[in-house]
Scaffold this active site. Structure first.
Site, PDB file in Angstrom:
ATOM      1  N   PRO A  10     -10.480  -2.709   7.459  1.00 12.92           N
ATOM      2  CA  PRO A  10     -11.530  -1.914   6.823  1.00 12.92           C
ATOM      3  C   PRO A  10     -11.209  -1.518   5.390  1.00 12.92           C
ATOM      4  O   PRO A  10     -10.061  -1.242   5.046  1.00 12.92           O
ATOM      5  CB  PRO A  10     -11.629  -0.675   7.718  1.00 12.92           C
ATOM      6  CG  PRO A  10     -10.352  -0.632   8.479  1.00 12.92           C
ATOM      7  CD  PRO A  10      -9.903  -2.055   8.630  1.00 12.92           C
ATOM      8  N   ASN A  11     -12.255  -1.490   4.588  1.00 15.85           N
ATOM      9  CA  ASN A  11     -12.253  -1.054   3.183  1.00 15.85           C
ATOM     10  C   ASN A  11     -11.587  -2.047   2.237  1.00 15.85           C
ATOM     11  O   ASN A  11     -11.589  -1.842   1.023  1.00 15.85           O
ATOM     12  CB  ASN A  11     -11.593   0.333   3.037  1.00 15.85           C
ATOM     13  CG  ASN A  11     -12.292   1.370   3.894  1.00 15.85           C
ATOM     14  OD1 ASN A  11     -13.512   1.524   3.784  1.00 15.85           O
ATOM     15  ND2 ASN A  11     -11.565   2.044   4.776  1.00 15.85           N
ATOM     16  N   TYR A  23      -4.046  -0.006  -5.042  1.00 15.29           N
ATOM     17  CA  TYR A  23      -4.228  -1.324  -4.430  1.00 15.29           C
ATOM     18  C   TYR A  23      -4.326  -2.471  -5.433  1.00 15.29           C
ATOM     19  O   TYR A  23      -4.431  -3.631  -5.033  1.00 15.29           O
ATOM     20  CB  TYR A  23      -5.479  -1.307  -3.528  1.00 15.29           C
ATOM     21  CG  TYR A  23      -5.336  -0.332  -2.385  1.00 15.29           C
ATOM     22  CD1 TYR A  23      -4.380  -0.522  -1.397  1.00 15.29           C
ATOM     23  CD2 TYR A  23      -6.128   0.821  -2.316  1.00 15.29           C
ATOM     24  CE1 TYR A  23      -4.217   0.384  -0.358  1.00 15.29           C
ATOM     25  CE2 TYR A  23      -5.972   1.739  -1.281  1.00 15.29           C
ATOM     26  CZ  TYR A  23      -5.014   1.512  -0.312  1.00 15.29           C
ATOM     27  OH  TYR A  23      -4.843   2.405   0.711  1.00 15.29           O
ATOM     28  N   ASN A  74      -3.462  -7.675   7.360  1.00 12.67           N
ATOM     29  CA  ASN A  74      -3.458  -6.362   6.740  1.00 12.67           C
ATOM     30  C   ASN A  74      -4.539  -5.589   7.469  1.00 12.67           C
ATOM     31  O   ASN A  74      -5.734  -5.746   7.181  1.00 12.67           O
ATOM     32  CB  ASN A  74      -3.774  -6.445   5.244  1.00 12.67           C
ATOM     33  CG  ASN A  74      -3.742  -5.066   4.599  1.00 12.67           C
ATOM     34  OD1 ASN A  74      -3.671  -4.036   5.291  1.00 12.67           O
ATOM     35  ND2 ASN A  74      -3.809  -5.025   3.281  1.00 12.67           N
ATOM     36  N   SER A 102      -0.035  -1.801  -0.603  1.00 12.22           N
ATOM     37  CA  SER A 102       0.714  -0.647  -1.114  1.00 12.22           C
ATOM     38  C   SER A 102       1.964  -0.439  -0.259  1.00 12.22           C
ATOM     39  O   SER A 102       2.078  -1.005   0.839  1.00 12.22           O
ATOM     40  CB  SER A 102      -0.169   0.605  -1.060  1.00 12.22           C
ATOM     41  OG  SER A 102      -0.456   0.940   0.289  1.00 12.22           O
ATOM     42  N   ARG A 107       3.888   6.842   0.916  1.00 14.57           N
ATOM     43  CA  ARG A 107       2.588   7.513   0.801  1.00 14.57           C
ATOM     44  C   ARG A 107       2.499   8.620   1.861  1.00 14.57           C
ATOM     45  O   ARG A 107       3.512   9.107   2.322  1.00 14.57           O
ATOM     46  CB  ARG A 107       1.475   6.463   0.928  1.00 14.57           C
ATOM     47  CG  ARG A 107       1.555   5.400  -0.167  1.00 14.57           C
ATOM     48  CD  ARG A 107       0.413   4.415  -0.072  1.00 14.57           C
ATOM     49  NE  ARG A 107      -0.885   5.085  -0.218  1.00 14.57           N
ATOM     50  CZ  ARG A 107      -2.046   4.515   0.091  1.00 14.57           C
ATOM     51  NH1 ARG A 107      -2.085   3.282   0.556  1.00 14.57           N
ATOM     52  NH2 ARG A 107      -3.166   5.193  -0.066  1.00 14.57           N
TER      53      ARG A 107
HETATM   54  C1  DQA Z   1      -3.207  -0.724   3.389  1.00 17.85           C
HETATM   55  C2  DQA Z   1      -2.535   0.639   3.617  1.00 17.85           C
HETATM   56  C3  DQA Z   1      -3.305   1.437   4.646  1.00 17.85           C
HETATM   57  O1  DQA Z   1      -2.674   2.702   4.855  1.00 17.85           O
HETATM   58  C4  DQA Z   1      -4.715   1.678   4.158  1.00 17.85           C
HETATM   59  O2  DQA Z   1      -5.461   2.392   5.157  1.00 17.85           O
HETATM   60  C5  DQA Z   1      -5.419   0.448   3.749  1.00 17.85           C
HETATM   61  C6  DQA Z   1      -4.677  -0.585   3.019  1.00 17.85           C
HETATM   62  C7  DQA Z   1      -2.518  -1.511   2.237  1.00 17.85           C
HETATM   63  O3  DQA Z   1      -2.818  -2.687   2.115  1.00 17.85           O
HETATM   64  O4  DQA Z   1      -1.747  -0.940   1.465  1.00 17.85           O
HETATM   65  O5  DQA Z   1      -6.618   0.308   3.934  1.00 17.85           O
HETATM   66  O6  DQA Z   1      -3.073  -1.490   4.561  1.00 17.85           O
END
Ligand code: DQA
Length: 289
Positions: A10-11, A23, A74, A102, A107
């Site tokens: 997601p996202n 990112y 991922n 990341s 984090r």
């Molecule tokens: C992520 C890290 C995750 O904590 C985050 O929710 C993401 C991207 C990364 O690629 O750094 O959506 O997986």
């Protein structure tokens, strides 16, 4: 061509505009283009998928579970809490690498927990799009080791086992520009077989050069910059980094030696894979003696 799944959770469709300071600036399409270029060099056909929906990711894994030989995922935030995704990864029996753009360990604390970590071969995080390429290398390393084990099971001949090892490594890792095996003969290492530019160093006294040092010290040596290491026996101006892994069972039989034209090309997962392959060879040689 062998197919490997590349999954984005997601996202990640918003890459490029989503928190670029965390990112990066590449869009998802640009990330996929980088992965595709690297996969092509490894002779791998990548199959990409992104979804914001847990069930769709799981369905995709189920649908493609038999046609693919491995997976790089991922999982985005699903990483941190989706037991359903974890179960899916465990159910399909494909070798999987977990990757993140990341560095999730630097984090928020909730990101430091991965519920999929222990059903994956490795977790690679914090390298941007490069994380996916390293993830692919981890999967290829697993598959390469299985192939070597099969070759070892099908032969009683040590020469064939050594050749299979060199062939698999040179084929699957484009950054491995010279791959060879040296065998211990008395006080010397003698080149057995290699793929790459001809080497003037066909015999190396144990203790000399990086090759000789690895056997003398009985451990893997990684040299990130050969020009900064006085032990390096120059044979090619193009060589920038090197890894040497002893083949050690009841005695040291020899070593796997790899040169790269890329500086600092060898990482923890290269070392793990090569040490595992060297162990398989050594067990076979111990049994044959
Ligand atoms: C992520 C890290 C995750 O904590 C985050 O929710 C993401 C991207 C990364 O690629 O750094 O959506 O997986």
């Amino acid at each position: 061509m062998r197919r490997i799944l590349f999954l984005h959770g997601p996202n990640l469709n918003l890459l490029g505009e989503r928190e670029p300071e965390i990112y990066g600036h590449l869009t998802l399409q640009q990330v996929n283009e980088k992965i595709a270029a690297f996969a092509a060099k490894c002779k791998i056909e990548p199959l990409f998928f992104q979804s914001n929906h847990e069930g769709q990711i799981i369905d995709f894994i189920h649908t493609h579970r038999r046609e693919a030989v491995g997976m790089v995922i991922n999982a985005g935030a699903f990483t941190h809490y989706s037991y359903a995704l974890r179960d899916a990864l465990e159910s399909v029996q494909l070798p999987v690498a977990e990757v993140h753009l990341s560095d999730i360990h630097r984090r928020e604390t909730f990101r430091q927990i991965s519920v999929i970590r222990d059903v994956c071969l490795a977790q690679i995080s914090g390298l941007g799009a490069e994380s996916y390429c390293r993830g692919l290398e981890v999967v290829l390393g697993f598959l390469g080791r299985k192939e070597l084990q099969q070759a070892i099971n099908e032969t009683a001949n040590a020469d064939e086992a050594y050749r299979a090892c060199v062939k698999i490594l040179k084929r699957d890792f484009p950054k491995y520009n010279w791959v060879g095996i040296y065998l211990v003969e008395g006080n010397e290492l003698v080149v057995h077989n290699y793929i790459g530019a001809p080497t003037p160093h066909t015999r190396i006294p144990i203790g000399q050069g990086i090759c000789g040092a690895a056997v003398a010290e009985e451990e893997t040596i990684i040299v990130a910059d050969v020009n900064a290491d006085p032990r390096y026996l120059a044979c090619s101006l193009e060589t920038k980094s090197e890894i040497v892994v002893p083949i050690q069972g009841r005695r040291i039989y020899g070593e796997i030696d790899i040169d790269s034209h890329t500086p600092n090309a060898f990482h923890e997962h290269d070392q793990n894979m090569l040490e595992n392959m060297a162990k398989d060879l050594a067990e076979f040689l111990d049994a044959a003696e």
